[in-house]
Enzyme design. Sequence first.
Site, PDB file in Angstrom:
ATOM      1  N   LYS A  13       0.837  -1.206   0.000  1.00  0.00           N
ATOM      2  CA  LYS A  13       0.000   0.000   0.000  1.00  0.00           C
ATOM      3  C   LYS A  13       0.875   1.260   0.000  1.00  0.00           C
ATOM      4  O   LYS A  13       0.648   2.185  -0.780  1.00  0.00           O
ATOM      5  CB  LYS A  13      -0.929   0.018   1.231  1.00  0.00           C
ATOM      6  CG  LYS A  13      -1.828  -1.200   1.345  1.00  0.00           C
ATOM      7  CD  LYS A  13      -2.727  -1.156   2.578  1.00  0.00           C
ATOM      8  CE  LYS A  13      -2.009  -1.168   3.911  1.00  0.00           C
ATOM      9  NZ  LYS A  13      -1.310  -2.444   4.212  1.00  0.00           N
ATOM     10  N   ARG A  88      -9.707   0.852   8.544  1.00  0.00           N
ATOM     11  CA  ARG A  88      -9.282  -0.485   8.963  1.00  0.00           C
ATOM     12  C   ARG A  88     -10.406  -1.254   9.654  1.00  0.00           C
ATOM     13  O   ARG A  88     -10.233  -2.405  10.013  1.00  0.00           O
ATOM     14  CB  ARG A  88      -8.153  -0.387   9.998  1.00  0.00           C
ATOM     15  CG  ARG A  88      -6.850   0.120   9.476  1.00  0.00           C
ATOM     16  CD  ARG A  88      -6.040  -1.011   8.921  1.00  0.00           C
ATOM     17  NE  ARG A  88      -4.816  -1.314   9.596  1.00  0.00           N
ATOM     18  CZ  ARG A  88      -3.664  -0.697   9.367  1.00  0.00           C
ATOM     19  NH1 ARG A  88      -3.591   0.294   8.534  1.00  0.00           N
ATOM     20  NH2 ARG A  88      -2.585  -1.102   9.965  1.00  0.00           N
ATOM     21  N   ARG A 127      11.899  -5.478   4.861  1.00  0.00           N
ATOM     22  CA  ARG A 127      11.650  -4.046   4.630  1.00  0.00           C
ATOM     23  C   ARG A 127      12.598  -3.156   5.436  1.00  0.00           C
ATOM     24  O   ARG A 127      12.880  -3.416   6.592  1.00  0.00           O
ATOM     25  CB  ARG A 127      10.217  -3.697   5.029  1.00  0.00           C
ATOM     26  CG  ARG A 127       9.980  -2.190   5.067  1.00  0.00           C
ATOM     27  CD  ARG A 127       8.531  -1.823   5.123  1.00  0.00           C
ATOM     28  NE  ARG A 127       7.824  -2.454   6.227  1.00  0.00           N
ATOM     29  CZ  ARG A 127       6.508  -2.431   6.344  1.00  0.00           C
ATOM     30  NH1 ARG A 127       5.769  -1.855   5.421  1.00  0.00           N
ATOM     31  NH2 ARG A 127       5.933  -3.016   7.370  1.00  0.00           N
ATOM     32  N   ARG A 161      11.063  -0.803  11.168  1.00  0.00           N
ATOM     33  CA  ARG A 161       9.939  -0.503  12.037  1.00  0.00           C
ATOM     34  C   ARG A 161       9.903  -1.441  13.238  1.00  0.00           C
ATOM     35  O   ARG A 161      10.168  -2.637  13.116  1.00  0.00           O
ATOM     36  CB  ARG A 161       8.631  -0.617  11.247  1.00  0.00           C
ATOM     37  CG  ARG A 161       8.273   0.699  10.604  1.00  0.00           C
ATOM     38  CD  ARG A 161       7.150   0.603   9.654  1.00  0.00           C
ATOM     39  NE  ARG A 161       5.975  -0.107  10.137  1.00  0.00           N
ATOM     40  CZ  ARG A 161       4.882  -0.295   9.405  1.00  0.00           C
ATOM     41  NH1 ARG A 161       4.825   0.196   8.174  1.00  0.00           N
ATOM     42  NH2 ARG A 161       3.862  -0.950   9.880  1.00  0.00           N
ATOM     43  N   ARG A 172      -0.514  -8.608  13.695  1.00  0.00           N
ATOM     44  CA  ARG A 172      -1.075  -7.646  12.730  1.00  0.00           C
ATOM     45  C   ARG A 172      -1.951  -8.375  11.702  1.00  0.00           C
ATOM     46  O   ARG A 172      -2.998  -7.869  11.289  1.00  0.00           O
ATOM     47  CB  ARG A 172       0.058  -6.874  12.044  1.00  0.00           C
ATOM     48  CG  ARG A 172       0.679  -5.813  12.960  1.00  0.00           C
ATOM     49  CD  ARG A 172       2.044  -5.345  12.503  1.00  0.00           C
ATOM     50  NE  ARG A 172       2.036  -4.757  11.179  1.00  0.00           N
ATOM     51  CZ  ARG A 172       3.132  -4.532  10.446  1.00  0.00           C
ATOM     52  NH1 ARG A 172       4.326  -4.845  10.930  1.00  0.00           N
ATOM     53  NH2 ARG A 172       3.036  -3.999   9.254  1.00  0.00           N
TER      54      ARG A 172
HETATM   55  P1  AP5 Z   1       4.864  -1.711   1.827  1.00  0.00           P
HETATM   56  O1  AP5 Z   1       4.519  -0.907   0.635  1.00  0.00           O
HETATM   57  O2  AP5 Z   1       5.659  -1.072   2.927  1.00  0.00           O
HETATM   58  O3  AP5 Z   1       3.549  -2.426   2.398  1.00  0.00           O
HETATM   59  P2  AP5 Z   1       2.276  -1.836   3.148  1.00  0.00           P
HETATM   60  O4  AP5 Z   1       1.068  -2.485   2.577  1.00  0.00           O
HETATM   61  O5  AP5 Z   1       2.323  -0.343   3.163  1.00  0.00           O
HETATM   62  O6  AP5 Z   1       2.542  -2.460   4.574  1.00  0.00           O
HETATM   63  P3  AP5 Z   1       2.518  -1.888   6.042  1.00  0.00           P
HETATM   64  O7  AP5 Z   1       3.225  -2.900   6.892  1.00  0.00           O
HETATM   65  O8  AP5 Z   1       2.998  -0.477   6.118  1.00  0.00           O
HETATM   66  O9  AP5 Z   1       1.010  -1.910   6.350  1.00  0.00           O
HETATM   67  P4  AP5 Z   1       0.322  -1.922   7.667  1.00  0.00           P
HETATM   68  O10 AP5 Z   1      -1.041  -1.690   7.195  1.00  0.00           O
HETATM   69  O11 AP5 Z   1       0.499  -3.096   8.536  1.00  0.00           O
HETATM   70  O12 AP5 Z   1       1.046  -0.733   8.510  1.00  0.00           O
HETATM   71  P5  AP5 Z   1       0.578   0.725   8.946  1.00  0.00           P
HETATM   72  O13 AP5 Z   1       1.780   1.579   8.977  1.00  0.00           O
HETATM   73  O14 AP5 Z   1      -0.604   1.169   8.167  1.00  0.00           O
HETATM   74  O15 AP5 Z   1       5.654  -3.022   1.313  1.00  0.00           O
HETATM   75  C1  AP5 Z   1       6.147  -3.998   2.231  1.00  0.00           C
HETATM   76  C2  AP5 Z   1       7.524  -4.509   1.715  1.00  0.00           C
HETATM   77  O16 AP5 Z   1       7.336  -5.225   0.487  1.00  0.00           O
HETATM   78  C3  AP5 Z   1       8.541  -3.390   1.390  1.00  0.00           C
HETATM   79  O17 AP5 Z   1       9.820  -3.845   1.731  1.00  0.00           O
HETATM   80  C4  AP5 Z   1       8.393  -3.207  -0.149  1.00  0.00           C
HETATM   81  O18 AP5 Z   1       9.605  -2.741  -0.719  1.00  0.00           O
HETATM   82  C5  AP5 Z   1       8.049  -4.615  -0.601  1.00  0.00           C
HETATM   83  N1  AP5 Z   1       7.162  -4.656  -1.764  1.00  0.00           N
HETATM   84  C6  AP5 Z   1       6.117  -3.812  -2.034  1.00  0.00           C
HETATM   85  N2  AP5 Z   1       5.489  -4.171  -3.181  1.00  0.00           N
HETATM   86  C7  AP5 Z   1       6.144  -5.289  -3.628  1.00  0.00           C
HETATM   87  C8  AP5 Z   1       5.954  -6.135  -4.779  1.00  0.00           C
HETATM   88  N3  AP5 Z   1       4.977  -5.928  -5.667  1.00  0.00           N
HETATM   89  N4  AP5 Z   1       6.801  -7.192  -4.931  1.00  0.00           N
HETATM   90  C9  AP5 Z   1       7.795  -7.419  -4.029  1.00  0.00           C
HETATM   91  N5  AP5 Z   1       8.034  -6.645  -2.928  1.00  0.00           N
HETATM   92  C10 AP5 Z   1       7.203  -5.592  -2.732  1.00  0.00           C
HETATM   93  O19 AP5 Z   1       0.045   0.486  10.418  1.00  0.00           O
HETATM   94  C11 AP5 Z   1       0.910   0.222  11.508  1.00  0.00           C
HETATM   95  C12 AP5 Z   1       0.106   0.196  12.807  1.00  0.00           C
HETATM   96  O20 AP5 Z   1      -0.480   1.493  13.046  1.00  0.00           O
HETATM   97  C13 AP5 Z   1      -1.078  -0.777  12.853  1.00  0.00           C
HETATM   98  O21 AP5 Z   1      -0.676  -2.078  13.240  1.00  0.00           O
HETATM   99  C14 AP5 Z   1      -1.972  -0.113  13.915  1.00  0.00           C
HETATM  100  O22 AP5 Z   1      -1.482  -0.357  15.228  1.00  0.00           O
HETATM  101  C15 AP5 Z   1      -1.790   1.373  13.614  1.00  0.00           C
HETATM  102  N6  AP5 Z   1      -2.775   1.894  12.634  1.00  0.00           N
HETATM  103  C16 AP5 Z   1      -2.500   2.463  11.426  1.00  0.00           C
HETATM  104  N7  AP5 Z   1      -3.639   2.819  10.805  1.00  0.00           N
HETATM  105  C17 AP5 Z   1      -4.661   2.483  11.626  1.00  0.00           C
HETATM  106  C18 AP5 Z   1      -6.072   2.572  11.540  1.00  0.00           C
HETATM  107  N8  AP5 Z   1      -6.691   3.084  10.445  1.00  0.00           N
HETATM  108  N9  AP5 Z   1      -6.811   2.097  12.578  1.00  0.00           N
HETATM  109  C19 AP5 Z   1      -6.232   1.580  13.672  1.00  0.00           C
HETATM  110  N10 AP5 Z   1      -4.900   1.448  13.835  1.00  0.00           N
HETATM  111  C20 AP5 Z   1      -4.108   1.894  12.813  1.00  0.00           C
END
Ligand code: AP5
Length: 217
Positions: A13, A88, A127, A161, A172
């Site tokens: 994402k 979410r 990552r 992270r 997660r």
């Molecule tokens: P990346 O693009 O970083 O993936 P992502 O989908 O953004 O993953 P996240 O781990 O950031 O998502 P998340 O939803 O768990 O975390 P968030 O920060 O929102 O790609 C991942 C890896 O793969 C990278 O190394 C990339 O280079 C590689 N890659 C990408 N595309 C690829 C491809 N096509 N092929 C191969 N490799 C690839 O949330 C963190 C925490 O915050 C949550 O756990 C929660 O506690 C809190 N939080 C955030 N938002 C909310 C909400 N709305 N409600 C409640 N709690 C929340």
Amino acid sequence: MNIIFLGPPGAGKGTQSKLLEDQYGLVQISTGDMLRAEVARGSAIGQEAKSLMDAGKLVSDALIIAMLKGRIAQDDCQNGFILDGFPRTLAQAEALDEMLKADGKSIDVVLFLDVDEDILADRISGRFTCANCGRTYNEVSNPPRVAGKCDACGSHEFTRRADDKRETVVERLKEYRKLTAPILPFYEKTGRLHSINGMLPTAEVTAEIKAALGEIP
Ligand code: AP5
Ligand code: ZN
């Protein structure tokens, strides 16, 4: 145009939102990045969120909805935004529709990045992120062009992270299955959901997304 990226942790994402931002003149809004900034600042929001994030749990709907509402009201979001990590839960999805409706706006498209679970843990454990500009890399699939140097800003400092440890990733994923996956039908029934194969190489995923965006009236 207002876009939502949905998908499990590690689906891509953040990677795809950053690639689309400039090209479409949209602003990426990552609730995860916003919360990490609050944690780094040691603010009241950061203190409330930190232990939940470290445990792989979602923070409360009330906190995140208030934070997001403030963000999308800002000037830079008025020409369109990409939501990365929000909504979410069903409560967040409903609150989002209501707050946009009050402003005469709406979500144009929801892009679901579909990735098998067995791929996600490896992606996340590989990552790392530029400490200066936030560009995300992967040891296997997406290393910097010059080892140890950020492509975007030239910095040599990278971070990982706190919640990317394997045991936290398991939590997660559980939260995703229990609370986030159930919102897919909410968007499907209003015809806004587009499923994208997120298991293809990054550039091919981007191409699929652009094709889907091209179909939006
Ligand atoms: P990346 O693009 O970083 O993936 P992502 O989908 O953004 O993953 P996240 O781990 O950031 O998502 P998340 O939803 O768990 O975390 P968030 O920060 O929102 O790609 C991942 C890896 O793969 C990278 O190394 C990339 O280079 C590689 N890659 C990408 N595309 C690829 C491809 N096509 N092929 C191969 N490799 C690839 O949330 C963190 C925490 O915050 C949550 O756990 C929660 O506690 C809190 N939080 C955030 N938002 C909310 C909400 N709305 N409600 C409640 N709690 C929340
Ligand atoms: Zn950088």
